[in-house]
Design an enzyme around this catalytic site. Sequence first.
Site, PDB file in Angstrom:
ATOM      1  N   THR A  99      47.775 -76.479  -0.286  1.00 42.96           N
ATOM      2  CA  THR A  99      46.965 -76.087   0.877  1.00 42.96           C
ATOM      3  C   THR A  99      45.597 -75.678   0.360  1.00 42.96           C
ATOM      4  O   THR A  99      45.418 -74.595  -0.190  1.00 42.96           O
ATOM      5  CB  THR A  99      47.631 -74.920   1.631  1.00 42.96           C
ATOM      6  OG1 THR A  99      48.956 -75.302   2.003  1.00 42.96           O
ATOM      7  CG2 THR A  99      46.834 -74.572   2.887  1.00 42.96           C
ATOM      8  N   LYS A 174      47.814 -77.966   8.569  1.00 43.41           N
ATOM      9  CA  LYS A 174      48.484 -76.938   7.760  1.00 43.41           C
ATOM     10  C   LYS A 174      47.783 -75.591   7.904  1.00 43.41           C
ATOM     11  O   LYS A 174      48.427 -74.549   8.035  1.00 43.41           O
ATOM     12  CB  LYS A 174      48.525 -77.364   6.292  1.00 43.41           C
ATOM     13  CG  LYS A 174      49.189 -76.328   5.366  1.00 43.41           C
ATOM     14  CD  LYS A 174      50.641 -76.071   5.741  1.00 43.41           C
ATOM     15  CE  LYS A 174      51.240 -74.877   5.010  1.00 43.41           C
ATOM     16  NZ  LYS A 174      51.264 -75.020   3.556  1.00 43.41           N
ATOM     17  N   LYS A 242      44.689 -66.368   0.497  1.00 40.73           N
ATOM     18  CA  LYS A 242      43.887 -67.557   0.201  1.00 40.73           C
ATOM     19  C   LYS A 242      43.823 -68.487   1.410  1.00 40.73           C
ATOM     20  O   LYS A 242      42.758 -69.024   1.750  1.00 40.73           O
ATOM     21  CB  LYS A 242      44.478 -68.281  -1.004  1.00 40.73           C
ATOM     22  CG  LYS A 242      43.786 -69.577  -1.387  1.00 40.73           C
ATOM     23  CD  LYS A 242      44.445 -70.821  -0.818  1.00 40.73           C
ATOM     24  CE  LYS A 242      45.837 -71.026  -1.344  1.00 40.73           C
ATOM     25  NZ  LYS A 242      46.441 -72.284  -0.838  1.00 40.73           N
TER      26      LYS A 242
END
Length: 298
Positions: A99, A174, A242
């Site tokens: 990701t 995502k 993140k």
Amino acid sequence: MDKKQQVGFIGLGAMGSLMATHLLSNSIEVHVYDIQSTLCNEIAEKGGIVHPHPKSVAEHSMVIICMLPNPSVVRSVILGENGVLEGVKRESVVIDMGTVGPSVEIECAERLQEKGAHLIDAPVGKGVWAAGSGELTILAGGDKEIIARVEDILNMLGEKIIYCGPLGSGQVVKLSNNLASCVNMAALSELYVLAQKNGIDIDVIQEALNGTAADSWHLHNSLPRVKEDEFSPGFKTKLAHKDLELVVGLGEELGIDLPVSSNALSWYNNAIDKGYEDLDWSALAKAALEKVESKSVK
């Protein structure tokens, strides 16, 4: 005897090591690299072939999977010194499954195209438990014909492949998923603080919210961890942090204000500041309560 299919795998963390092992169990010849040699050695013991750098992996594979933690690492692995770009063969396909956001995918794809190679983005859903059993959900973005070329490998790793659109679309889908789940964990952290400061037990909260519009995966899986003070990592706080940073950054690139995501990020910053980066993201609630209690003491 038919020659084994050769697949490169770069990034052998919690997810990557299990995915590489699963490919080995499906009779794939797996060529691996990770910056941590101990992780490479573990895969070598299972039959993987270790390489000194990504360039070498690319030289020995027509399909190269990357499972890396953030955009800067992806950029370095693919475009940097001894990177994939230096060793990639014409018509090779790079599958980026971490990701990392759409921008780096487009940047790397453009450079790979100069050498006649291709890139698709294919970040994954579910967690560690699905990585080792081939039950991931794969969110694919890119040219449909290129995706079709590597569909056999994707089907080994995932039980569901969702085509999301052109290159970068898998990353956007995502990040949308992670936006919802990360914000939900932040909301439950606030709920937990509110309940604790009013003497209400977690079990009561779970019973009251179960089956309502406020029901969620975190209610059933993360809050029990908070109650038991058990934060062995399933999905690490630093990875959720993140991902939310990527969401907020993508909003800034597009000129979109995302106030809910930005405010949720502050709770993840708080957990990181308290040293919980390597704990499960459910530790967000523990950090939130500690923050409130520290203010009360002052």
